[in-house]
Design an enzyme around this catalytic site. Structure first.
Site, PDB file in Angstrom:
ATOM      1  CE  LYS A  36      -7.026   2.790   3.349  1.00  0.00           C
ATOM      2  NZ  LYS A  36      -7.556   1.932   4.681  1.00  0.00           N
TER       3      LYS A  36
ATOM      4  CD  GLU B 158       8.662   7.329   5.795  1.00  0.00           C
ATOM      5  OE1 GLU B 158       9.331   6.377   6.051  1.00  0.00           O
ATOM      6  OE2 GLU B 158       9.151   8.338   5.913  1.00  0.00           O
TER       7      GLU B 158
ATOM      8  CB  CYS C 253       8.434   0.107   9.101  1.00  0.00           C
ATOM      9  SG  CYS C 253       8.347   1.613   9.905  1.00  0.00           S
TER      10      CYS C 253
ATOM     11  CD  GLU D 193       8.450  -5.091   6.539  1.00  0.00           C
ATOM     12  OE1 GLU D 193       7.304  -5.072   5.594  1.00  0.00           O
ATOM     13  OE2 GLU D 193       8.755  -4.288   7.273  1.00  0.00           O
TER      14      GLU D 193
HETATM   15  P1  NAI Z   1      -0.760  -2.614   3.340  1.00  0.00           P
HETATM   16  O1  NAI Z   1       0.392  -2.002   2.815  1.00  0.00           O
HETATM   17  O2  NAI Z   1      -1.563  -3.301   2.337  1.00  0.00           O
HETATM   18  O3  NAI Z   1      -1.433  -1.666   4.154  1.00  0.00           O
HETATM   19  C1  NAI Z   1      -1.262  -0.193   4.652  1.00  0.00           C
HETATM   20  C2  NAI Z   1      -2.266   0.679   4.134  1.00  0.00           C
HETATM   21  O4  NAI Z   1      -2.472   0.803   2.534  1.00  0.00           O
HETATM   22  C3  NAI Z   1      -3.654   0.201   4.844  1.00  0.00           C
HETATM   23  O5  NAI Z   1      -4.359   1.451   5.049  1.00  0.00           O
HETATM   24  C4  NAI Z   1      -4.433  -0.298   3.461  1.00  0.00           C
HETATM   25  O6  NAI Z   1      -5.771  -0.143   3.688  1.00  0.00           O
HETATM   26  C5  NAI Z   1      -3.676   0.300   2.349  1.00  0.00           C
HETATM   27  N1  NAI Z   1      -3.865  -0.102   1.032  1.00  0.00           N
HETATM   28  C6  NAI Z   1      -3.900  -1.514   0.697  1.00  0.00           C
HETATM   29  N2  NAI Z   1      -3.916  -1.752  -0.504  1.00  0.00           N
HETATM   30  C7  NAI Z   1      -3.921  -0.438  -1.127  1.00  0.00           C
HETATM   31  C8  NAI Z   1      -4.236  -0.074  -2.354  1.00  0.00           C
HETATM   32  N3  NAI Z   1      -4.197  -0.828  -3.546  1.00  0.00           N
HETATM   33  N4  NAI Z   1      -4.193   1.087  -2.577  1.00  0.00           N
HETATM   34  C9  NAI Z   1      -4.078   2.261  -1.775  1.00  0.00           C
HETATM   35  N5  NAI Z   1      -4.218   1.821  -0.304  1.00  0.00           N
HETATM   36  C10 NAI Z   1      -4.024   0.539   0.027  1.00  0.00           C
HETATM   37  O7  NAI Z   1      -0.159  -3.674   4.425  1.00  0.00           O
HETATM   38  P2  NAI Z   1      -0.875  -4.775   5.117  1.00  0.00           P
HETATM   39  O8  NAI Z   1      -1.515  -5.673   3.952  1.00  0.00           O
HETATM   40  O9  NAI Z   1      -1.637  -4.541   6.206  1.00  0.00           O
HETATM   41  O10 NAI Z   1       0.256  -5.699   5.598  1.00  0.00           O
HETATM   42  C11 NAI Z   1       1.218  -6.343   4.869  1.00  0.00           C
HETATM   43  C12 NAI Z   1       2.685  -6.369   4.982  1.00  0.00           C
HETATM   44  O11 NAI Z   1       3.188  -5.161   4.839  1.00  0.00           O
HETATM   45  C13 NAI Z   1       3.092  -6.577   6.363  1.00  0.00           C
HETATM   46  O12 NAI Z   1       3.312  -8.041   6.778  1.00  0.00           O
HETATM   47  C14 NAI Z   1       4.406  -5.781   6.581  1.00  0.00           C
HETATM   48  O13 NAI Z   1       5.415  -6.564   6.245  1.00  0.00           O
HETATM   49  C15 NAI Z   1       4.090  -4.678   5.504  1.00  0.00           C
HETATM   50  N6  NAI Z   1       3.806  -3.333   6.326  1.00  0.00           N
HETATM   51  C16 NAI Z   1       4.658  -2.396   6.703  1.00  0.00           C
HETATM   52  C17 NAI Z   1       4.417  -1.605   7.216  1.00  0.00           C
HETATM   53  C18 NAI Z   1       5.442  -0.265   7.565  1.00  0.00           C
HETATM   54  O14 NAI Z   1       5.103   0.327   8.452  1.00  0.00           O
HETATM   55  N7  NAI Z   1       6.164  -0.231   6.879  1.00  0.00           N
HETATM   56  C19 NAI Z   1       3.177  -1.295   8.055  1.00  0.00           C
HETATM   57  C20 NAI Z   1       1.972  -2.274   7.585  1.00  0.00           C
HETATM   58  C21 NAI Z   1       2.473  -3.367   6.850  1.00  0.00           C
END
Ligand code: NAI
Ligand code: MG
Length: 502
Positions: free
Chosen positions: A199, A274, A308, A406
């Protein structure tokens, strides 16, 4: 923004005809059971170009019904065993073919990545797309190198272990390195004989979908890789909860990582996470200053800081704090912020309106907390698009919100330290533990500090080096499990012990 997107306008500046044709070829579908299908609900969502806020393309909004369907196909594909029991050399060939196809279409994929994510084309071309191909190539070699052991059993017995695939793997990825994260997830899973449901993030679905087409072109057996676009709650949560998915691999926020772990308890699926970071980048006065400034700049401003393992806390020894932060600010100011499709651009927009607001919010919080923006500290001057000026905050204390949370944007928090002990203490004083760096010419200090830092990756006199041969993952709330290298083989295999009485 309207219901019928104008690709010409939204993708203006793109040179790849193939990329434009891909965008124009209608609403994007889900890859289920070897075919491209609309979501059962018929719903679609828009994916935008963050540089001009226009709609690039409509994409199918998969949800639980589509995940259920994909899991049925995945289970059948796995149990039939076409992939899992295929000879390892043959599996190698498929992975090499996928790597070749990525390279063959590198130009197109790089433009699609930049259009969808906003990262400079300079980065898509030099980091994301070649990195994705290299990851498939690296794991291609692993298929034939996954060994079990012959154990020193009693002479009356013969005992050995087999490493077998885990089964159906759900893989949920973020938007910051869309194609590269797809490769980190899919390649090792396939090398070990698993089947995959991927996904992509809702902000950046395009390159994963194009990869889906290339995977079909490679002739990989049906339903070994399926792709479901959609949102977190819906497509993502249905994968996390599904009783017939054996493993979930997730990259994203710590907040959602915790939800994934909770959802896994239903069938005790295996989980690897991660998550976020607030990585310390520690600079001593005896470092090679030019490289330290340049490396620190890359550490926090590459990919607009949406990394990240970004070096978001820059710890500078107090005797050189002003001088170093001046140089870092100067270098930040010299970065060309603008149209990411131009080869000279070094910083594009943030990925989305949500991230733009989030990062601007942190800039305000930082100022209120008493930090000073030596450079930046505000949105870009562009009329449209989610631009933020590269920012260096000085007078930061490690206890401030901008040093603890972050931000995921181009915001460096520069914090002074006294000596080695203080640097390590403050560096480790965080809930995260993804990465860290130390700059010094004193080799024993460098190695002592590398050991003392609680982080999954430590860089000495460099920042952000990542190679598929070396593990990547977090200490503390940055997650668990290690991707890349031989360590990802542990994530995607399970061990069976076989006893034979002689
Ligand atoms: P997120 O963690 O919500 O999204 C990442 C993935 O998880 C996307 O594919 C999203 O559709 C999916 N997702 C979201 N909610 C979910 C759920 N309840 N169950 C299963 N999958 C789910 O991250 P978002 O909202 O895009 O970004 C928010 C913050 O997260 C950013 O500002 C950053 O601080 C952090 N982040 C960290 C990342 C990393 O590489 N460690 C990457 C993206 C965001
Ligand atoms: Mg979210």
């Amino acid at each position: 923004m309207g219901a019928t997107p104008s690709v010409e306008s939204a993708a203006r500046g793109a040179k790849s005809q193939a990329a434009l044709e891909f965008l124009k070829s209608g609403p994007k579908k889900l890859l289920i059971g070897g075919k491209w299908v609309a979501a059962k609900s018929g719903k679609t969502f828009e994916t935008l170009n963050p540089a001009n806020e226009e709609v690039l393309c409509l994409v199918a909004e998969g949800d639980k019904a589509d995940v259920d369907e994909a899991v049925k196909h995945a289970r059948k594909a796995f149990e039939e065993g076409k992939w899992a029991t295929m000879g390892p050399h043959q599996r190698t060939r498929y992975l090499l073919k996928i790597a070749d196809l990525i390279e063959k279409h590198a130009e197109e994929l790089a433009e699609l990545e930049t259009l969808d994510n906003g990262k400079p084309i300079f980065e898509s071309k030099n980091i994301d797309i070649p990195g994705a191909a290299e990851t498939f190539r690296y794991y291609a070699g692993w298929s034939s190198k996954i060994y079990g052991d012959t154990n020193p059993s009693d002479p009356g017995m013969f005992n050995f272990t087999l490493r077998e695939p885990v089964g159906v793997c759900g893989q949920i990825i973020p938007w910051n390195f869309p194609l590269l994260m797809a490769a980190w997830k899919i390649a090792p899973a396939l090398a070990c004989g698993n089947v995959v449901i991927l996904k992509p993030a809702e902000q950046t679905p395009l390159t994963a979908l194009r990869l889906g087409e290339l995977i079909l072109e490679s002739g990989l057996p049906e339903s070994v890789v399926q792709i479901i676009t959609g949102f977190g709650p819906g497509a993502g949560s249905s994968i996390a909860e599904h009783p017939d998915i054996d493993k979930v691999a997730f990259t994203g926020s710590t907040e959602v990582g915790k939800l994934i772990l909770k959802a896994s308890t239903g069938n005790l699926k295996r989980v690897s996470l991660e998550l976020g970071g607030k990585s310390p980048n520690i600079i001593f006065p005896d470092a090679d200053m030019q490289s330290a400034v340049f490396g620190s700049m890359l550490g926090i401003f590459m990919n607009q800081g949406q990394v990240c393992c970004a070096g978001s806390r820059v710890f500078v020894q107090e005797s050189m704090y002003d001088q170093f932060t001046d140089s870092l600010a100067q270098m930040a100011q010299s970065l060309t912020l603008g149209n990411p499709l131009e080869t000279g651009t070094r910083m594009g927009p943030l990925v989305s309106k949500e991230q733009h607001e989030r990062v601007l919010g942190y800039l305000e919080i930082g100022k209120k907390e008493g930090a000073k923006a030596k450079v930046g500290g505000e949105a870009g001057n562009q009329e449209r698009g989610y631009f933020v000026k590269p920012t260096v905050f000085t007078d930061v204390k490690n206890s401030m919100k901008i040093a603890r949370e972050e931000i995921f944007g181009p915001v460096a928090a520069a914090i002074p330290f006294k000596d080695e002990n203080d640097a390590v203490f403050q560096g480790n004083d965080t809930t995260y533990g993804l990465a860290a760096a130390v700059w010094t010419r004193d080799i024993s200090r460098a190695h002592k500090i590398a050991r003392a830092l609680k982080a999954g990756t430590v860089w000495i006199n460099c920042y952000g080096m990542i190679d598929p041969m070396s593990p990547f993952g977090g200490y503390k709330q940055s997650g668990f499990g290690r991707e890349l290298g031989k360590y990802a083989i542990d994530l995607y295999t399970q061990i069976k012990s076989v006893y034979t009485k002689l």
